[in-house]
Motif scaffolding. Structure first.
Motif, PDB file in Angstrom:
ATOM      1  N   VAL A   1       0.858  -1.180   0.000  1.00 24.19           N
ATOM      2  CA  VAL A   1       0.000   0.000   0.000  1.00 24.19           C
ATOM      3  C   VAL A   1       0.892   1.227   0.000  1.00 24.19           C
ATOM      4  N   PRO A   2       0.770   2.072  -0.998  1.00 24.00           N
ATOM      5  CA  PRO A   2       1.634   3.248  -1.039  1.00 24.00           C
ATOM      6  C   PRO A   2       1.380   4.149   0.156  1.00 24.00           C
ATOM      7  N   ALA A   3       2.448   4.713   0.690  1.00 20.83           N
ATOM      8  CA  ALA A   3       2.320   5.611   1.838  1.00 20.83           C
ATOM      9  C   ALA A   3       1.582   6.869   1.432  1.00 20.83           C
ATOM     10  N   GLU A   4       0.743   7.343   2.330  1.00 20.69           N
ATOM     11  CA  GLU A   4       0.002   8.583   2.059  1.00 20.69           C
ATOM     12  C   GLU A   4       0.993   9.738   2.021  1.00 20.69           C
ATOM     13  N   PRO A   5       0.934  10.562   0.994  1.00 21.90           N
ATOM     14  CA  PRO A   5       1.887  11.676   0.909  1.00 21.90           C
ATOM     15  C   PRO A   5       1.678  12.674   2.043  1.00 21.90           C
ATOM     16  N   ALA A   6       2.755  13.262   2.490  1.00 23.41           N
ATOM     17  CA  ALA A   6       2.687  14.278   3.546  1.00 23.41           C
ATOM     18  C   ALA A   6       2.506  15.640   2.895  1.00 23.41           C
ATOM     19  N   THR A   7       1.286  16.090   2.838  1.00 24.62           N
ATOM     20  CA  THR A   7       0.969  17.337   2.138  1.00 24.62           C
ATOM     21  C   THR A   7       0.431  18.428   3.056  1.00 24.62           C
ATOM     22  N   ALA A   8       0.083  18.082   4.294  1.00 24.35           N
ATOM     23  CA  ALA A   8      -0.517  19.050   5.215  1.00 24.35           C
ATOM     24  C   ALA A   8       0.530  19.590   6.180  1.00 24.35           C
ATOM     25  N   ASP A   9       0.400  20.851   6.545  1.00 28.39           N
ATOM     26  CA  ASP A   9       1.311  21.444   7.519  1.00 28.39           C
ATOM     27  C   ASP A   9       1.069  20.841   8.905  1.00 28.39           C
ATOM     28  N   LEU A  10       2.139  20.698   9.671  1.00 35.44           N
ATOM     29  CA  LEU A  10       2.013  20.235  11.046  1.00 35.44           C
ATOM     30  C   LEU A  10       1.323  21.320  11.868  1.00 35.44           C
ATOM     31  N   SER A  11       0.163  21.005  12.391  1.00 33.97           N
ATOM     32  CA  SER A  11      -0.608  21.944  13.202  1.00 33.97           C
ATOM     33  C   SER A  11      -0.540  21.530  14.666  1.00 33.97           C
ATOM     34  N   TRP A  12      -0.966  22.426  15.549  1.00 34.61           N
ATOM     35  CA  TRP A  12      -0.994  22.053  16.960  1.00 34.61           C
ATOM     36  C   TRP A  12      -1.992  20.930  17.190  1.00 34.61           C
ATOM     37  N   GLN A  13      -3.070  20.899  16.383  1.00 33.72           N
ATOM     38  CA  GLN A  13      -4.034  19.805  16.510  1.00 33.72           C
ATOM     39  C   GLN A  13      -3.398  18.465  16.151  1.00 33.72           C
TER      40      GLN A  13
ATOM     41  N   ALA B   1      -3.907   7.089  28.691  1.00 43.22           N
ATOM     42  CA  ALA B   1      -3.429   8.455  28.895  1.00 43.22           C
ATOM     43  C   ALA B   1      -4.584   9.440  28.832  1.00 43.22           C
ATOM     44  N   HIS B   2      -4.540  10.454  29.676  1.00 44.94           N
ATOM     45  CA  HIS B   2      -5.528  11.522  29.659  1.00 44.94           C
ATOM     46  C   HIS B   2      -4.824  12.841  29.375  1.00 44.94           C
ATOM     47  N   LEU B   3      -5.323  13.575  28.396  1.00 43.09           N
ATOM     48  CA  LEU B   3      -4.764  14.861  28.024  1.00 43.09           C
ATOM     49  C   LEU B   3      -5.818  15.937  28.234  1.00 43.09           C
ATOM     50  N   GLY B   4      -5.408  17.080  28.756  1.00 48.62           N
ATOM     51  CA  GLY B   4      -6.340  18.172  28.971  1.00 48.62           C
ATOM     52  C   GLY B   4      -5.606  19.451  29.331  1.00 48.62           C
ATOM     53  N   ASN B   5      -6.389  20.523  29.538  1.00 47.82           N
ATOM     54  CA  ASN B   5      -5.850  21.821  29.921  1.00 47.82           C
ATOM     55  C   ASN B   5      -4.770  22.309  28.962  1.00 47.82           C
TER      56      ASN B   5
ATOM     57  N   GLY C   1      -1.147  11.125  38.807  1.00 50.25           N
ATOM     58  CA  GLY C   1      -0.883  12.538  39.012  1.00 50.25           C
ATOM     59  C   GLY C   1      -0.609  13.240  37.698  1.00 50.25           C
ATOM     60  N   ALA C   2      -1.217  14.407  37.533  1.00 51.06           N
ATOM     61  CA  ALA C   2      -1.070  15.150  36.281  1.00 51.06           C
ATOM     62  C   ALA C   2       0.317  15.772  36.174  1.00 51.06           C
ATOM     63  N   SER C   3       0.746  15.976  34.943  1.00 51.25           N
ATOM     64  CA  SER C   3       2.060  16.554  34.653  1.00 51.25           C
ATOM     65  C   SER C   3       1.916  17.533  33.496  1.00 51.25           C
ATOM     66  N   THR C   4       2.496  18.711  33.627  1.00 51.28           N
ATOM     67  CA  THR C   4       2.546  19.624  32.491  1.00 51.28           C
ATOM     68  C   THR C   4       3.614  19.143  31.516  1.00 51.28           C
ATOM     69  N   VAL C   5       3.212  18.984  30.265  1.00 54.76           N
ATOM     70  CA  VAL C   5       4.094  18.481  29.218  1.00 54.76           C
ATOM     71  C   VAL C   5       4.168  19.521  28.101  1.00 54.76           C
ATOM     72  N   MET C   6       5.355  19.765  27.615  1.00 58.59           N
ATOM     73  CA  MET C   6       5.591  20.703  26.513  1.00 58.59           C
ATOM     74  C   MET C   6       6.327  19.983  25.391  1.00 58.59           C
ATOM     75  N   VAL C   7       5.836  20.154  24.177  1.00 58.12           N
ATOM     76  CA  VAL C   7       6.486  19.560  23.005  1.00 58.12           C
ATOM     77  C   VAL C   7       6.696  20.655  21.971  1.00 58.12           C
ATOM     78  N   GLU C   8       7.913  20.759  21.467  1.00 57.91           N
ATOM     79  CA  GLU C   8       8.218  21.739  20.429  1.00 57.91           C
ATOM     80  C   GLU C   8       8.961  21.057  19.287  1.00 57.91           C
ATOM     81  N   VAL C   9       8.528  21.354  18.072  1.00 58.52           N
ATOM     82  CA  VAL C   9       9.206  20.895  16.860  1.00 58.52           C
ATOM     83  C   VAL C   9       9.666  22.151  16.130  1.00 58.52           C
TER      84      VAL C   9
ATOM     85  N   ILE D   1       3.071  22.721  21.615  1.00 58.16           N
ATOM     86  CA  ILE D   1       1.894  22.461  22.428  1.00 58.16           C
ATOM     87  C   ILE D   1       2.323  22.385  23.889  1.00 58.16           C
ATOM     88  N   GLU D   2       1.430  22.799  24.770  1.00 60.55           N
ATOM     89  CA  GLU D   2       1.650  22.706  26.210  1.00 60.55           C
ATOM     90  C   GLU D   2       0.317  22.325  26.847  1.00 60.55           C
ATOM     91  N   LEU D   3       0.320  21.262  27.605  1.00 58.12           N
ATOM     92  CA  LEU D   3      -0.913  20.753  28.194  1.00 58.12           C
ATOM     93  C   LEU D   3      -0.579  19.835  29.352  1.00 58.12           C
TER      94      LEU D   3
END
Length: 325
Positions: A112-124, A138-142, A168-176, A159-161
């Motif tokens: 199966v051919p890989a789906e082309p990467a045509t969309a910009d990386l969004s925070w969503q 896993a639970h994500l929120g805030n 126990g909840a943890s604030t997580v930050m991811v940056e690309v 993203i930061e959430l």
């Protein structure tokens, strides 16, 4: 490291013509660009209004973190971070070996051919990728829209959430990001391992690890010292050969809503951040972190983001500062 050093690091961000030794000191004081968010909270809590005003004029991304407690369950089971998905096993054809007769070779499954990467990386899309890389349950929120707004640019996605694994909840930050100047921080000159607050017996010891990866990339991992509230971070900083940098930070605490009523808007929720350094290394090394992603990933991210709770906009910010949709 003292508060004065942290302030020096924050105010020096706008200075671009620094000599290498000063750059290293600045990077140390910023805790790789994250700790300034927490220091401003401390300043607000002790009423250092004049200093806070100076920081606002110098670093626009700093602001009080509003908060809430609603969380949602991340969709999908965990996937193997750092590896691609396995190809399905070939299925024998219906004309298998007959009794006393000749056998036929299984027909190979068409690739199966890989789906082309045509969309910009969004925070969503980042939310969906992160949820897929985390363990089941896993639970994500805030989500912090203010932070997302001001740390996202042409060459940076953020993203930061809060992530809760049930302990126990943890604030997580991811940056690309891409195109940034190489960090001058090494384990030899890193100064982020000193404690300003209490380090409980169950806390990890401060550490700095450097790895030269087989593909030519580099991976730096940190366990930081505690701040005045007892918060510390596990941090992973991956620099790939393609020039993309993936940074992940997870705390043993949450960055909460600043109410203006005094006290530190930080809640220490656990002795250690979730996953551990090894787990966050796997998250950072996943090949899913790309500036271009398949359209299906972007669409899935939009749908998933609707289920993730958000912090309200800070009271001292304009509503437009928190519009990210």
């Amino acid at each position: 490291m003292g508060l004065e050093d942290d302030l020096t690091g924050m105010l020096a961000e706008s200075v671009h013509e620094l000599s290498p030794p000063v750059s290293a000191m600045v990077a140390e004081g910023k805790r790789a660009g994250r700790r300034r968010l927490k220091i401003r909270r401390s300043l607000q809590a002790v009423g250092a209004a004049a200093v806070v005003a100076a920081l606002v004029s110098t670093v626009a991304v700093l602001g009080p973190r509003p908060g809430g407690s609603d969380t949602v369950q991340a969709a999908g089971p965990a996937t193997g971070a750092g590896t691609g998905s396995s190809a399905p096993a070939s299925v024998p054809s219906a004309g298998g070996a007959g009794r006393g007769g000749s056998s036929t070779s299984p027909s190979p499954s068409p690739s199966v051919p890989a789906e082309p990467a045509t969309a910009d990386l969004s925070w969503q899309a980042m939310l969906k990728i992160l949820s897929d890389l985390l363990p089941p349950g896993a639970h994500l929120g805030n989500l912090d829209p203010f932070a997302v707004k001001f740390r996202t640019g042409a060459d940076a996605r953020y993203i930061e959430l809060q992530y809760n694994d049930g302990h126990g909840a943890s604030t997580v930050m991811v940056e690309v990001s891409r195109g940034g100047r190489p960090s001058p921080v090494t384990c030899e000159n890193w100064g982020g391992g000193s404690d300003e607050g209490t380090r409980k017996p169950g806390y990890e010891k401060p550490a700095c690890l450097f790895e030269q990866l087989p593909d030519g990339g580099t991976l730096r991992s940190f366990v930081t010292g505690t701040d005045v509230a007892g918060l510390y971070d596990e941090m992973v900083h991956l620099v790939r050969p393609d020039g993309v940098t993936v940074s992940v930070t997870a705390a043993n605490a949450t960055l909460d809503q600043y109410t203006g009523q005094g006290g530190l808007p930080i809640t220490v929720t656990r002795d250690r951040p979730p996953l551990g350094l090894a787990g966050w290394k796997d998250v950072a090394r996943s090949p899913k972190w790309q500036f271009k992603v398949p359209q299906s990933v972007a669409d899935a991210g939009v749908a998933f983001a609707r289920t993730v709770s958000r912090f309200p906009c800070p009271k001292d910010a304009k509503k437009a500062d928190c519009v990210i949709d």
